[in-house]
Design an enzyme around this catalytic site. Structure first.
Site, PDB file in Angstrom:
ATOM      1  N   GLY A  11     -18.380  32.636-114.240  1.00  0.00           N
ATOM      2  CA  GLY A  11     -17.899  34.019-114.255  1.00  0.00           C
ATOM      3  C   GLY A  11     -17.326  34.394-112.903  1.00  0.00           C
ATOM      4  O   GLY A  11     -17.844  33.980-111.873  1.00  0.00           O
ATOM      5  N   ARG A  72     -14.692  28.117-118.000  1.00  0.00           N
ATOM      6  CA  ARG A  72     -15.867  27.326-118.388  1.00  0.00           C
ATOM      7  C   ARG A  72     -15.289  26.028-118.975  1.00  0.00           C
ATOM      8  O   ARG A  72     -14.262  26.053-119.640  1.00  0.00           O
ATOM      9  CB  ARG A  72     -16.689  28.054-119.449  1.00  0.00           C
ATOM     10  CG  ARG A  72     -16.865  29.532-119.114  1.00  0.00           C
ATOM     11  CD  ARG A  72     -18.281  29.955-118.915  1.00  0.00           C
ATOM     12  NE  ARG A  72     -18.339  31.400-118.670  1.00  0.00           N
ATOM     13  CZ  ARG A  72     -19.185  31.976-117.828  1.00  0.00           C
ATOM     14  NH1 ARG A  72     -20.044  31.259-117.155  1.00  0.00           N
ATOM     15  NH2 ARG A  72     -19.191  33.282-117.656  1.00  0.00           N
ATOM     16  N   ASP A 103     -25.196  29.035-111.182  1.00  0.00           N
ATOM     17  CA  ASP A 103     -26.058  27.849-111.307  1.00  0.00           C
ATOM     18  C   ASP A 103     -25.434  26.753-112.151  1.00  0.00           C
ATOM     19  O   ASP A 103     -25.596  25.566-111.854  1.00  0.00           O
ATOM     20  CB  ASP A 103     -27.460  28.227-111.815  1.00  0.00           C
ATOM     21  CG  ASP A 103     -27.431  28.880-113.173  1.00  0.00           C
ATOM     22  OD1 ASP A 103     -26.390  29.467-113.526  1.00  0.00           O
ATOM     23  OD2 ASP A 103     -28.447  28.814-113.892  1.00  0.00           O
ATOM     24  N   THR A 126     -21.652  34.844-108.038  1.00  0.00           N
ATOM     25  CA  THR A 126     -21.960  35.401-109.354  1.00  0.00           C
ATOM     26  C   THR A 126     -22.518  36.806-109.158  1.00  0.00           C
ATOM     27  O   THR A 126     -23.299  37.022-108.228  1.00  0.00           O
ATOM     28  CB  THR A 126     -22.970  34.534-110.140  1.00  0.00           C
ATOM     29  OG1 THR A 126     -23.434  35.275-111.276  1.00  0.00           O
ATOM     30  CG2 THR A 126     -24.177  34.123-109.315  1.00  0.00           C
ATOM     31  N   ASP A 128     -24.638  38.157-110.948  1.00  0.00           N
ATOM     32  CA  ASP A 128     -25.975  38.275-111.554  1.00  0.00           C
ATOM     33  C   ASP A 128     -27.143  38.240-110.558  1.00  0.00           C
ATOM     34  O   ASP A 128     -28.236  38.675-110.888  1.00  0.00           O
ATOM     35  CB  ASP A 128     -26.184  37.135-112.569  1.00  0.00           C
ATOM     36  CG  ASP A 128     -25.192  37.201-113.717  1.00  0.00           C
ATOM     37  OD1 ASP A 128     -24.580  38.271-113.911  1.00  0.00           O
ATOM     38  OD2 ASP A 128     -25.017  36.184-114.424  1.00  0.00           O
ATOM     39  N   ASP A 130     -28.878  35.712-109.751  1.00  0.00           N
ATOM     40  CA  ASP A 130     -29.919  34.999-110.501  1.00  0.00           C
ATOM     41  C   ASP A 130     -30.321  33.665-109.880  1.00  0.00           C
ATOM     42  O   ASP A 130     -30.867  32.811-110.561  1.00  0.00           O
ATOM     43  CB  ASP A 130     -29.459  34.792-111.957  1.00  0.00           C
ATOM     44  CG  ASP A 130     -28.142  34.035-112.053  1.00  0.00           C
ATOM     45  OD1 ASP A 130     -27.509  33.785-111.009  1.00  0.00           O
ATOM     46  OD2 ASP A 130     -27.734  33.703-113.176  1.00  0.00           O
ATOM     47  N   ARG A 172     -27.108  38.847-117.465  1.00  0.00           N
ATOM     48  CA  ARG A 172     -27.627  37.821-118.389  1.00  0.00           C
ATOM     49  C   ARG A 172     -29.158  37.875-118.435  1.00  0.00           C
ATOM     50  O   ARG A 172     -29.714  38.890-118.757  1.00  0.00           O
ATOM     51  CB  ARG A 172     -27.095  36.433-118.011  1.00  0.00           C
ATOM     52  CG  ARG A 172     -25.592  36.343-118.232  1.00  0.00           C
ATOM     53  CD  ARG A 172     -25.114  34.943-118.338  1.00  0.00           C
ATOM     54  NE  ARG A 172     -25.419  34.188-117.136  1.00  0.00           N
ATOM     55  CZ  ARG A 172     -25.176  32.905-116.973  1.00  0.00           C
ATOM     56  NH1 ARG A 172     -24.633  32.223-117.932  1.00  0.00           N
ATOM     57  NH2 ARG A 172     -25.473  32.291-115.845  1.00  0.00           N
TER      58      ARG A 172
HETATM   59  P1  ATP Z   1     -22.152  32.612-113.990  1.00  0.00           P
HETATM   60  O1  ATP Z   1     -23.538  32.712-113.429  1.00  0.00           O
HETATM   61  O2  ATP Z   1     -21.238  33.620-113.450  1.00  0.00           O
HETATM   62  O3  ATP Z   1     -22.102  32.502-115.495  1.00  0.00           O
HETATM   63  P2  ATP Z   1     -22.052  29.753-113.812  1.00  0.00           P
HETATM   64  O4  ATP Z   1     -21.497  28.849-112.764  1.00  0.00           O
HETATM   65  O5  ATP Z   1     -23.539  29.696-114.019  1.00  0.00           O
HETATM   66  O6  ATP Z   1     -21.552  31.206-113.448  1.00  0.00           O
HETATM   67  P3  ATP Z   1     -21.604  28.368-116.309  1.00  0.00           P
HETATM   68  O7  ATP Z   1     -20.712  28.721-117.443  1.00  0.00           O
HETATM   69  O8  ATP Z   1     -23.043  28.192-116.581  1.00  0.00           O
HETATM   70  O9  ATP Z   1     -21.328  29.473-115.196  1.00  0.00           O
HETATM   71  O10 ATP Z   1     -21.083  26.990-115.639  1.00  0.00           O
HETATM   72  C1  ATP Z   1     -19.729  26.854-115.217  1.00  0.00           C
HETATM   73  C2  ATP Z   1     -19.239  25.478-115.496  1.00  0.00           C
HETATM   74  O11 ATP Z   1     -20.013  24.526-114.746  1.00  0.00           O
HETATM   75  C3  ATP Z   1     -19.378  25.011-116.933  1.00  0.00           C
HETATM   76  O12 ATP Z   1     -18.352  25.499-117.771  1.00  0.00           O
HETATM   77  C4  ATP Z   1     -19.288  23.499-116.766  1.00  0.00           C
HETATM   78  O13 ATP Z   1     -17.950  23.096-116.595  1.00  0.00           O
HETATM   79  C5  ATP Z   1     -20.038  23.274-115.446  1.00  0.00           C
HETATM   80  N1  ATP Z   1     -21.428  22.879-115.734  1.00  0.00           N
HETATM   81  C6  ATP Z   1     -22.450  23.670-116.127  1.00  0.00           C
HETATM   82  N2  ATP Z   1     -23.586  22.971-116.336  1.00  0.00           N
HETATM   83  C7  ATP Z   1     -23.274  21.673-116.065  1.00  0.00           C
HETATM   84  C8  ATP Z   1     -24.017  20.448-116.087  1.00  0.00           C
HETATM   85  N3  ATP Z   1     -25.311  20.405-116.437  1.00  0.00           N
HETATM   86  N4  ATP Z   1     -23.360  19.313-115.760  1.00  0.00           N
HETATM   87  C9  ATP Z   1     -22.060  19.328-115.400  1.00  0.00           C
HETATM   88  N5  ATP Z   1     -21.307  20.465-115.346  1.00  0.00           N
HETATM   89  C10 ATP Z   1     -21.902  21.620-115.677  1.00  0.00           C
END
Ligand code: ATP
Length: 320
Positions: A11, A72, A103, A126, A128, A130, A172
């Site tokens: 995000g 994503r 994360d 982020t 959040d 979190d 979230r």
């Molecule tokens: P936000 O907290 O704002 O949602 P985020 O980084 O946690 O941000 P996610 O959608 O959970 O958002 O993860 C972003 C991208 O990171 C995913 O679309 C994917 O490409 C990659 N990703 C997430 N988890 C994994 C994993 N276990 N292994 C490899 N890549 C990952």
């Protein structure tokens, strides 16, 4: 290290652009080349790479969103996707990678570090808040300020009509946006995923406040509990006061970053590149007790976020 890559993922959050600027300028300071990777891991897999210069990041410190855009990318969870990501890095001679995201994005960075030996540095971006290892994530402060602005306006109309306002905020599974915007806006009640709520108890608090001269009430609910509409319906069935739901929504993700977020962005971005310049990788940057810190990425992503119960109790004591 001569050439590094930079991407924003997950995000978007206010302050990501300011962090991009800090990364690019610090890298140039150290004589490194910087390649911007568009649309997060999706752009890395699909070779969407743009060289970045000093002037590529002019006039963006004040902008919300992310100039590199974000996405994503489910393919990044597969071995094939990860191999394509590494192939793109190798093709361009990118020796280290800065990942700005939450994360999930850090988990992607961890895979690249652990399994493919790519030095990565994570910057927590982020709204959040979190992530346990850092007191604040980039974008959280601006998002809370946006919520405050809206809650202030709601308070005007709710007081005129003697209503109860149920305001849904993002986060979230984390209640921090609700907790901080609840305290700072003077809300009477917050409802967060970390603490089970009792509707009768909420009604009795409202009745008590009305008996003590209040003309309206603000309840801030985190999206991880339920939507404002659903909660307002539940509350309306047990109170005679008029209840109005408002979902703040994506407005929270946009806007010019606050001073606090710009300061974090400058320091996180700078620290991330300093670490790469020192030959370090597989780390994340953060802030703890007002000090910029760095930590092992595996340790950081395995920490479980805790809720600040003392702040929650503070709200309980000062809100009525
Ligand atoms: P936000 O907290 O704002 O949602 P985020 O980084 O946690 O941000 P996610 O959608 O959970 O958002 O993860 C972003 C991208 O990171 C995913 O679309 C994917 O490409 C990659 N990703 C997430 N988890 C994994 C994993 N276990 N292994 C490899 N890549 C990952």
């Amino acid at each position: 290290m001569k050439r590094i890559g930079l991407l924003t993922s997950g995000g978007d959050a206010p302050g990501m652009n300011a962090a991009i600027r800090a990364v690019v300028r610090t890298a140039i300071y150290f004589g490194m080349e910087v390649y911007g990777i568009e649309r997060g891991y999706a752009g890395l897999l699909n070779d969407e790479i743009v060289p970045m210069e000093m002037r590529s990041v002019s006039n963006i410190v004040q902008c919300g969103g992310t100039k590199l855009r974000t996405a994503r990318c489910l393919e990044m969870l597969t071995k094939e996707g990860q191999e394509r990501a590494v192939a793109t890095l190798n093709k361009h001679g990118i020796e280290g990678l800065v990942v700005i995201g939450g994360d999930g994005s850090f988990r992607g960075a961890r895979v690249l570090s652990e399994q493919y030996g790519v030095p990565t540095i994570g910057i927590p971006g982020t709204i959040d808040n979190d992530l346990e290892y850092t007191d604040y994530t980039l974008g959280f402060d601006t998002a809370v300020n946006t919520c405050l602005d809206i809650i202030n306006k709601l308070r005007d109309t709710m007081t005129s009509h003697e209503r109860i306002s149920v305001v849904e905020v993002m986060g979230r599974h984390c209640g921090d946006i609700a907790l901080y915007s609840g305290i700072a806006s003077g809300a009477e009640i917050i409802v967060v995923p970390e603490i089970a709520f009792d509707i009768e108890e909420i009604v009795s608090k409202i009745n008590h406040s009305r008996a003590n001269g209040k003309h309206s009430n603000i309840i801030v609910i985190a999206e991880g509990v339920m939507g404002a509409e659903q909660f307002a319906k539940q509350l309306q069935s047990v109170t005679s006061y008029s209840v109005r739901p408002t979902c703040i929504g994506h407005v929270q993700r946009g806007g010019s970053p606050s001073m606090a977020d710009r300061m974090l962005a400058a320091q996180f971005g700078n620290k991330a590149v300093r670490l790469l310049a020192e030959g370090k990788g597989n780390r994340v940057v953060g802030i703890r007790n007002n000090q910029i810190i760095d930590m092992d990425i595996i340790e950081a992503v395995s920490m479980k976020k805790t809720f600040n119960h003392e702040l929650y109790e503070t709200l309980q004591m000062i809100s009525m």
